[in-house]
Enzyme design. Structure first.
Site, PDB file in Angstrom:
ATOM      1  N   ASN A 220       0.850  -1.192   0.000  1.00 24.09           N
ATOM      2  CA  ASN A 220       0.000   0.000   0.000  1.00 24.09           C
ATOM      3  C   ASN A 220       0.886   1.242   0.000  1.00 24.09           C
ATOM      4  O   ASN A 220       2.112   1.136  -0.038  1.00 24.09           O
ATOM      5  CB  ASN A 220      -0.960  -0.021   1.205  1.00 24.09           C
ATOM      6  CG  ASN A 220      -0.208  -0.046   2.510  1.00 24.09           C
ATOM      7  OD1 ASN A 220       0.534   0.867   2.836  1.00 24.09           O
ATOM      8  ND2 ASN A 220      -0.365  -1.138   3.268  1.00 24.09           N
ATOM      9  N   ASP A 289      -4.471  -6.249   5.306  1.00 23.85           N
ATOM     10  CA  ASP A 289      -5.490  -7.049   5.985  1.00 23.85           C
ATOM     11  C   ASP A 289      -5.465  -8.503   5.528  1.00 23.85           C
ATOM     12  O   ASP A 289      -5.830  -9.390   6.281  1.00 23.85           O
ATOM     13  CB  ASP A 289      -6.875  -6.440   5.720  1.00 23.85           C
ATOM     14  CG  ASP A 289      -7.042  -5.119   6.462  1.00 23.85           C
ATOM     15  OD1 ASP A 289      -6.549  -5.029   7.598  1.00 23.85           O
ATOM     16  OD2 ASP A 289      -7.630  -4.184   5.895  1.00 23.85           O
ATOM     17  N   LYS A 299       7.659 -17.541 -10.567  1.00 16.76           N
ATOM     18  CA  LYS A 299       6.982 -16.395 -11.177  1.00 16.76           C
ATOM     19  C   LYS A 299       5.778 -16.891 -11.990  1.00 16.76           C
ATOM     20  O   LYS A 299       5.910 -17.830 -12.792  1.00 16.76           O
ATOM     21  CB  LYS A 299       7.966 -15.652 -12.077  1.00 16.76           C
ATOM     22  CG  LYS A 299       7.381 -14.394 -12.647  1.00 16.76           C
ATOM     23  CD  LYS A 299       8.382 -13.638 -13.491  1.00 16.76           C
ATOM     24  CE  LYS A 299       7.675 -12.468 -14.161  1.00 16.76           C
ATOM     25  NZ  LYS A 299       8.492 -11.845 -15.186  1.00 16.76           N
ATOM     26  N   ASP A 318      -4.356  -9.399  13.317  1.00 14.82           N
ATOM     27  CA  ASP A 318      -4.403  -7.979  13.709  1.00 14.82           C
ATOM     28  C   ASP A 318      -3.385  -7.798  14.841  1.00 14.82           C
ATOM     29  O   ASP A 318      -3.608  -8.230  15.977  1.00 14.82           O
ATOM     30  CB  ASP A 318      -5.820  -7.587  14.157  1.00 14.82           C
ATOM     31  CG  ASP A 318      -5.920  -6.083  14.370  1.00 14.82           C
ATOM     32  OD1 ASP A 318      -4.990  -5.506  14.985  1.00 14.82           O
ATOM     33  OD2 ASP A 318      -6.917  -5.491  13.933  1.00 14.82           O
ATOM     34  N   ILE A 319      -2.267  -7.192  14.524  1.00 13.51           N
ATOM     35  CA  ILE A 319      -1.150  -7.109  15.472  1.00 13.51           C
ATOM     36  C   ILE A 319      -1.548  -6.294  16.703  1.00 13.51           C
ATOM     37  O   ILE A 319      -1.343  -6.712  17.846  1.00 13.51           O
ATOM     38  CB  ILE A 319       0.090  -6.487  14.785  1.00 13.51           C
ATOM     39  CG1 ILE A 319       0.465  -7.282  13.536  1.00 13.51           C
ATOM     40  CG2 ILE A 319       1.270  -6.404  15.751  1.00 13.51           C
ATOM     41  CD1 ILE A 319       1.446  -6.592  12.603  1.00 13.51           C
ATOM     42  N   LEU A 320      -2.140  -5.137  16.456  1.00 12.76           N
ATOM     43  CA  LEU A 320      -2.506  -4.242  17.559  1.00 12.76           C
ATOM     44  C   LEU A 320      -3.514  -4.909  18.493  1.00 12.76           C
ATOM     45  O   LEU A 320      -3.338  -4.912  19.719  1.00 12.76           O
ATOM     46  CB  LEU A 320      -3.084  -2.935  16.990  1.00 12.76           C
ATOM     47  CG  LEU A 320      -3.582  -1.911  17.996  1.00 12.76           C
ATOM     48  CD1 LEU A 320      -2.475  -1.470  18.945  1.00 12.76           C
ATOM     49  CD2 LEU A 320      -4.163  -0.694  17.269  1.00 12.76           C
ATOM     50  N   PHE A 335      -3.560   3.660  15.227  1.00  9.60           N
ATOM     51  CA  PHE A 335      -3.793   4.711  14.240  1.00  9.60           C
ATOM     52  C   PHE A 335      -4.948   4.281  13.345  1.00  9.60           C
ATOM     53  O   PHE A 335      -5.179   3.081  13.167  1.00  9.60           O
ATOM     54  CB  PHE A 335      -2.551   4.939  13.370  1.00  9.60           C
ATOM     55  CG  PHE A 335      -1.652   6.019  13.916  1.00  9.60           C
ATOM     56  CD1 PHE A 335      -0.872   5.778  15.025  1.00  9.60           C
ATOM     57  CD2 PHE A 335      -1.608   7.275  13.322  1.00  9.60           C
ATOM     58  CE1 PHE A 335      -0.052   6.765  15.546  1.00  9.60           C
ATOM     59  CE2 PHE A 335      -0.780   8.275  13.823  1.00  9.60           C
ATOM     60  CZ  PHE A 335      -0.006   8.020  14.936  1.00  9.60           C
ATOM     61  N   LYS A 349     -13.526   1.922  16.295  1.00  7.86           N
ATOM     62  CA  LYS A 349     -12.301   1.122  16.109  1.00  7.86           C
ATOM     63  C   LYS A 349     -11.495   1.031  17.400  1.00  7.86           C
ATOM     64  O   LYS A 349     -10.955  -0.006  17.751  1.00  7.86           O
ATOM     65  CB  LYS A 349     -11.453   1.747  14.994  1.00  7.86           C
ATOM     66  CG  LYS A 349     -10.238   0.913  14.638  1.00  7.86           C
ATOM     67  CD  LYS A 349      -9.569   1.394  13.367  1.00  7.86           C
ATOM     68  CE  LYS A 349     -10.406   1.071  12.143  1.00  7.86           C
ATOM     69  NZ  LYS A 349      -9.736   1.381  10.890  1.00  7.86           N
ATOM     70  N   LYS A 353     -10.682  -2.531  19.049  1.00  9.62           N
ATOM     71  CA  LYS A 353      -9.299  -3.016  19.200  1.00  9.62           C
ATOM     72  C   LYS A 353      -8.875  -3.038  20.662  1.00  9.62           C
ATOM     73  O   LYS A 353      -7.766  -3.459  20.974  1.00  9.62           O
ATOM     74  CB  LYS A 353      -8.346  -2.147  18.382  1.00  9.62           C
ATOM     75  CG  LYS A 353      -8.679  -2.150  16.893  1.00  9.62           C
ATOM     76  CD  LYS A 353      -7.473  -2.225  16.024  1.00  9.62           C
ATOM     77  CE  LYS A 353      -7.906  -2.285  14.572  1.00  9.62           C
ATOM     78  NZ  LYS A 353      -6.903  -2.866  13.692  1.00  9.62           N
TER      79      LYS A 353
END
Ligand code: C5P
Length: 413
Positions: A220, A289, A299, A318-320, A335, A349, A353
């Site tokens: 991203n 995600d 390849k 989801d690490i957090l 964040f 959120k 979380k």
């Protein structure tokens, strides 16, 4: 909604600071031209004082042009009205920086000798003293030098560096002067209040990269700038900072321990490995995600019949949320970048979380930009911060986090 003052966001890092920059004799004097430029660009006023030996390596004319002020080299300089250069030059100073600090000058400082303007000025000072050693590795390792440096530290003098590497004499080892940019960073850090002294801060930053095959992948537009700026601000505030970074092209901030990862799973593993030693966890990374289930080992080729490849995605951890749900979690900060209705999604959120503080980016266009505008979400309500350069905003955010993160134990949110 609370609103923080914009006055706190002066754009020049060293605005209002007056430094006496003292050069003693050594080949590293050439680095002081660049250091002076960086200090002046950051808003500091810089008064150059040089020893006789320093003038053999770089001219007072060069230093005057770069600092924009007359350069002093002699105790007997009649330009100071009362002939008290050793007193007057330092009285307005926020700090004296000796760079390069030669072996001989360090010895003089350690013993309080005053046989020229610069050494007399240091003994007569009423402000902090920072020294940036620069010398041959044998001179650095010499027991007398080590004794003198230990004495300076014991006297409350800040010793910045030295660095290790190739030396002007052709030898390799400890003793070379920090690069101008590192010296500049260390000086900036010196002036920051140590509100996170002794705290261990873990930060994720940047995007993740989820491979499709050995050459392609999904990522991203996160630049990592906000996370790196927070790592820098936390280190400047005295924290022990561990930065887990996705693939970004950014320099590691001064004093920060950096661990590079590629995928969300690697970021998850690195973070969970480090959380036991963490007081504060700030999740800034834009973590993918999803990842492709079984990325191709080779390849993926185009086929003659133009058939499109198909991929099956699976969810990344989801690490957090995982860290926030540990039995004894660090103080967790998340964040959020939303494309709309931030005020509703942000609080939702934060609660989902299970974190005490969530920082919402206002507007979806923050990726890659140098500035940002954020809102703090917490159970007690919302605080809006002014739009600011990410480096300065990071400093404000670190101050907000330091106020909230409990000392001496973790927080069960
Ligand atoms: O759910 P969303 O991605 O919007 O949440 C953003 C916050 O959660 C950020 O703090 C981000 O670093 C963190 N996050 C994470 N692991 C994920 C996804 C998001 O730590 N897999």
């Amino acid at each position: 909604m609370a609103r923080l003052t914009e006055a706190a966001l002066d754009t020049a890092e060293l605005a209002g600071k007056h430094l006496v920059l003292g050069l003693s004799g050594g080949i590293a004097c050439y680095k002081i031209a660049e250091l002076t430029r960086l200090l002046v660009k950051a808003g500091a006023t810089v008064q150059i004082v040089m020893t006789e030996a320093a003038t053999q390596f770089i001219t007072p004319v060069t230093m005057q042009a770069l600092s924009g002020r007359p350069v002093y080299t002699s105790q007997w300089d009649a330009r100071i009205a009362n002939n008290m250069a050793h007193i007057d030059l330092s009285r307005e100073a926020d700090a004296i920086v000796i760079a390069p600090a030669s072996t001989d000058f360090i010895a003089k400082l350690a013993h309080g000798n005053c046989d020229d303007l610069l050494s007399t000025l240091c003994v007569a000072r009423d402000c902090p003293l920072l020294v940036v050693p620069a010398m041959n590795r044998q001179m650095w390792q010499n027991p007398a030098t080590q004794r003198n440096v230990a004495q300076l530290r014991a006297d409350g003098v800040q010793v910045l560096g030295p660095d290790s590497g190739a030396q002007a004499c052709g030898e390799v080892g400890d003793g070379r002067m920090l690069e101008p940019s590192a010296t500049f960073e260390a000086i900036c850090a010196f002036f920051q209040p140590k509100i996170l002294q002794g705290r261990r801060v873990l930060i994720t930053a940047g995007p993740t990269f989820e491979p499709l095959d050995p050459v392609r992948g999904i990522t991203n537009r996160s630049s990592g700038k906000m996370g790196f700026a927070l790592a820098r601000a936390a280190a400047q505030a005295g924290a022990d900072v561990h930065l887990v970074a996705g693939p970004v092209a950014l320099e590691t901030p001064w004093g920060v321990y950096r661990e590079d990862v590629q995928t969300a799973q690697q970021m998850h593993d690195a973070v969970l490995h480090a959380t036991a030693d963490t007081d504060i966890f700030i999740a800034v990374a834009a973590v993918a995600d999803w990842r492709v289930d079984h990325a191709s080992e080779h390849k993926i080729k185009k086929t003659a019949d133009h058939a499109m490849p198909t991929f099956t995605f699976i969810e990344n951890p989801d690490i957090l949320a995982t860290v926030a749900r540990l039995p004894n979690p660090p103080y967790c900060v998340g964040f959020a970048a939303e494309s709309g209705n931030l005020e509703v999604h942000g609080e939702e959120k934060r609660a989902r979380k299970n974190v005490p503080l969530l920082i919402g980016n206002l507007g979806p266009l923050t990726f890659g930009l140098d500035d940002n505008e954020v809102v703090l979400f917490e159970a007690s309500g919302i605080t809006r911060l002014p739009r600011a350069d990410k480096k300065l905003l990071a400093r404000l955010l670190i101050a907000e986090i330091a106020k909230r993160a409990p000392r001496g134990g973790s927080l069960l949110s």
